[in-house]
Design an enzyme around this catalytic site. Sequence first.
Site, short mmCIF file in Angstrom:
data_model
loop_
_atom_site.label_atom_id
_atom_site.label_comp_id
_atom_site.label_asym_id
_atom_site.label_seq_id
_atom_site.Cartn_x
_atom_site.Cartn_y
_atom_site.Cartn_z
N SER A 196 4.43 3.96 10.60
CA SER A 196 5.43 2.66 9.62
C SER A 196 6.77 3.30 10.09
CB SER A 196 5.41 1.85 8.61
OG SER A 196 3.56 1.25 8.78
N LYS A 226 12.83 5.28 4.90
CA LYS A 226 11.57 3.48 5.47
C LYS A 226 10.87 4.75 5.15
CE LYS A 226 8.89 0.63 7.07
NZ LYS A 226 8.08 0.59 6.90
N THR A 227 9.17 4.88 5.31
CA THR A 227 8.16 5.29 5.01
C THR A 227 7.04 5.05 6.16
OG1 THR A 227 6.97 3.85 3.69
CG2 THR A 227 8.46 5.01 2.33
N GLY A 228 5.89 5.55 5.49
CA GLY A 228 4.74 6.30 6.77
C GLY A 228 3.33 6.48 6.58
#
Length: 295
Positions: free
Chosen positions: A62, A231-233
């Site tokens: 993501s 922003k994470t994933g």
Amino acid sequence: MRLFLFFLAVLSTACAPRSTADLRARIRRIVERADARIGVAVILDGRDTLSVGAADDYPLLSVVKLHQAMAVTACCEERQQSLSTPIVVSAAELLPDTWSPLRDASPEGGTFTVAELLRYTLCYSDNNACDLLFDRFGGPAAVDRYVRSLRIGPCTIEATEAQMHADAAACYRNRTSPMAAARLVERLLTDDALFTPAHTELLRRMLLDCRTGADRLAAPLAGTGARLGHKTGTGDRLPNGRAIACNDVGFVLLPDGRHYTVAVLIRDSAESDARNARLMAEVSRAVWRHMTEER
């Protein structure tokens, strides 16, 4: 005179900032304890850079929503199209078996602005919103072309969220080097020529409002006065029990006006989700200490 020069040299050494080699060694000790491939990249105050475990094939998951948001914003500006432009979304486009606060809030669909969909992707990591933007703005190929135009380093974008959910192998098709991920964030933070001031501020603010990954890069910064935009994933587990990837990339604004950018990408991890998060938090703490204790 010789004695004076000796003490001056000692004092200068004691007061000098620690080198990036010290930080690299500290980060290497953190990541070497894990049964995973971990890549870390850091840009300190826009000047000094370092990387650990550098390669160009870490799955973005993501985190790709940041790349997409920048590409969509650039496309709107090229078209002279406002981010307030409405997009009609049908109920059929809101897939049921995926992470989607947008679907949960509006199961029958509706009309949303481009900016609203970007907020869902960046702040809440909404998968349906991501694929809606892919559909309306040229797909992964358009995002890939835009990112390549930035010349930040190895980065390839080929898959939608739906494709990644349908086939675990597709999760590896959106990939990057850690330094390319850090450079992308650095460009958004420091390059005022990328977008109009209003759009630049909007994207930066959305990253600062990110609601995911509180136990990752953000964890050691609580109460320090530092502000994190990120922003994470997060990926699923493979049949062998290893997590495809667990990521966090972002910028940190320090109270004294300095900043740094950090990307931590973990792939094929046999560690627990909590352990992966702690590893990212440990790296984040190491960088913060390096920046704040060297002065």
